[in-house]
Design a protein around this motif. Structure first.
Motif, PDB file in Angstrom:
ATOM      1  N   ALA A 215     -17.771  96.348 127.551  1.00 51.29           N
ATOM      2  CA  ALA A 215     -16.600  97.115 127.110  1.00 51.29           C
ATOM      3  C   ALA A 215     -16.814  97.751 125.747  1.00 51.29           C
ATOM      4  N   ALA A 216     -17.422  97.006 124.815  1.00 50.66           N
ATOM      5  CA  ALA A 216     -17.536  97.487 123.436  1.00 50.66           C
ATOM      6  C   ALA A 216     -18.509  98.656 123.312  1.00 50.66           C
ATOM      7  N   GLY A 217     -19.610  98.639 124.092  1.00 46.76           N
ATOM      8  CA  GLY A 217     -20.593  99.719 124.002  1.00 46.76           C
ATOM      9  C   GLY A 217     -20.006 101.088 124.303  1.00 46.76           C
ATOM     10  N   PRO A 218     -19.402 101.279 125.494  1.00 53.19           N
ATOM     11  CA  PRO A 218     -18.789 102.579 125.782  1.00 53.19           C
ATOM     12  C   PRO A 218     -17.678 102.962 124.801  1.00 53.19           C
ATOM     13  N   LEU A 219     -16.903 101.968 124.327  1.00 52.35           N
ATOM     14  CA  LEU A 219     -15.855 102.270 123.361  1.00 52.35           C
ATOM     15  C   LEU A 219     -16.445 102.793 122.050  1.00 52.35           C
ATOM     16  N   LEU A 220     -17.572 102.219 121.629  1.00 49.95           N
ATOM     17  CA  LEU A 220     -18.223 102.696 120.416  1.00 49.95           C
ATOM     18  C   LEU A 220     -18.753 104.117 120.604  1.00 49.95           C
ATOM     19  N   VAL A 221     -19.347 104.383 121.758  1.00 48.57           N
ATOM     20  CA  VAL A 221     -19.840 105.735 122.052  1.00 48.57           C
ATOM     21  C   VAL A 221     -18.682 106.730 122.025  1.00 48.57           C
ATOM     22  N   ALA A 222     -17.575 106.378 122.686  1.00 47.99           N
ATOM     23  CA  ALA A 222     -16.422 107.276 122.742  1.00 47.99           C
ATOM     24  C   ALA A 222     -15.808 107.507 121.364  1.00 47.99           C
TER      25      ALA A 222
END
Length: 421
Positions: free
Chosen positions: A40-47
């Motif tokens: 969850a955290a990876g895509p949120l950081l990218v976004a």
């Protein structure tokens, strides 16, 4: 109280699996929690760094590329070097990258370029760790107990990686962008400490030392062994082909769930949760299943279930129909994954476990990459159900072609019935 806890622990991790397995299991569950947080955290950081679709897609590619680029090399190194030390070393590297990423976030100097590089490094390290870690199990657990041991490892993957990790990662990110990555770094370090307690059996010094070879020769030997073993060759071919059809359908799953089924963004998360619950049902029933159904028949049933999954999803518009399908598919995915790993570990000599595992890994990700490309094109020109129809027809044709070959999976090692879970 202590006796009750001890009995409960024996049910979850039978004593016959040994102390070494308990260290390996504890390490696996710990690092899987960290990886689940990153889901969850990876895509949120990218976004948080970009809204450009190309860069968002590139971030996913950074995670998928390492197995295709380095998977075969990782397999060769796994069979050349101390496997436990490989896991420890690359997990220390992972923890270091996560610590640096956390520092950049805290200081406000993070950028999308840095995030992409970090994701590529983390994906590469995780791939090396996973390849080496899978080869440790047959070294410490008896062949007849591999099905039980793999089911316990998969239980941790489903519960902490798929169920617990993502919501924890999202909550930590909401509290502060650095928190999930700092937490993952701590969990990876803890997993490193746990696996360092594992004691592997000593090599047989009575055997003559293996001749010095080049890495290319080692890789070729792994391919040659797979080509010459009917059971594992059938597995790799099946996994590659079915990941093309699976990748095509699942590449548009978020659009299928939100638009065709009308579930919305929160409902899309429910799809993953339902699949994980199905996986837990697979965990609960796996012991009974392996006592009553041969591994070859399990493979046949699994391929039929997956084929009908694509058909059911192509036909329905109702979430009330689709969600039970995802539940059954989740159980199938667990049972299939555990069975295929068990078949491979039983059949492959210890000295080739890393290389054969890497050939399988390339098949897995190669199929997913090809399937995702096909699915995107089909959905763009034929609508959201086109990838599911392609997956159904492609899977059905392959099942017919491979049906007779699946008997190879019931190889001689299966003569010993799996122990009760």
């Amino acid at each position: 109280m202590s006796r009750a806890v001890s009995r409960g622990a024996d049910v979850v991790v039978p004593r016959r699996l040994g102390t070494g397995f308990r260290w390996l299991l504890a390490s696996s569950w710990t690092t899987n929690l960290g990886d689940g947080i990153a889901i969850a955290a990876g895509p949120l950081l990218v976004a948080s760094q970009t809204d450009q679709p190309f860069l968002v897609a590139l971030a996913a590619l950074m995670v998928w590329a390492p197995p295709l680029l380095f998977g075969l090399y990782a397999g060769a190194l796994t069979d050349r070097l101390d496997r436990r030390r490989i896991v420890i070393t690359v997990d220390l590297v992972r923890a270091g990258v996560l610590a640096l990423l956390t520092a950049f976030i805290v200081t406000g100097s993070v950028s999308i370029a840095l995030v992409l590089v970090a994701m590529f490094l983390l994906g590469t390290a995780e791939m090396f760790a996973d390849n080496a870690s899978q080869t440790l199990l047959p070294m410490i657990v008896d062949r007849e107990d591999l099905a039980v041991a793999n089911s316990r490892l998969q239980t941790g993957f489903i519960t902490v990686n798929q169920l617990a990790g993502p919501p924890v990662g999202a909550a930590l990110f909401a509290a502060g962008a650095a928190w999930p990555f700092a937490t993952q770094a701590v969990l990876v370090l803890l997993g490193t400490v746990l696996v360092s307690r594992l004691v592997l059996p000593r090599a047989d010094t009575s055997e003559e030392p293996a001749p010095v070879t080049r890495v290319r020769q080692d890789i070729a030997e792994g391919f040659g062994w797979v080509r010459g073993n009917a059971a594992v060759r059938t597995l790799v071919l099946t996994i590659f082909t079915f990941n093309i059809t699976f990748g095509a359908a699942w590449s548009v799953l978020v659009l299928y769930a939100t638009e065709r089924l009308g579930l919305g963004e929160i409902g899309f998360g429910l799809v993953t949760t339902v699949g994980a619950v199905g996986g837990l049902l697979g965990v609960a029933s796996y012991g009974w299943i392996t006592r009553h159904v041969s591994l070859g028949d399990l493979m046949r049933i699994g391929l039929v279930v997956e084929t009908l999954t694509h058909l059911g999803l192509a036909l329905t518009r109702s979430a009330y129909v689709a969600l039970p399908i995802f539940l059954v598919f989740g159980a199938h995915a667990f049972i299939w994954g555990t069975t295929s790993i068990t078949v491979r570990q039983r059949a492959v000599p210890s000295a080739l476990q890393g290389r054969v595992g890497s050939v399988n890994l390339v098949g897995v990700f190669g199929g997913l990459v090809i399937g995702s490309g096909i699915g995107g094109l089909l959905a763009q020109h034929g609508g959201l159900t086109a990838p599911f129809w392609f997956a159904f027809v492609g899977s059905a044709v392959f099942v017919v072609l491979i049906w007779g070959q699946l008997s190879h999976i019931a190889h001689a090692d299966e003569a010993e019935a799996p122990a009760a879970v």
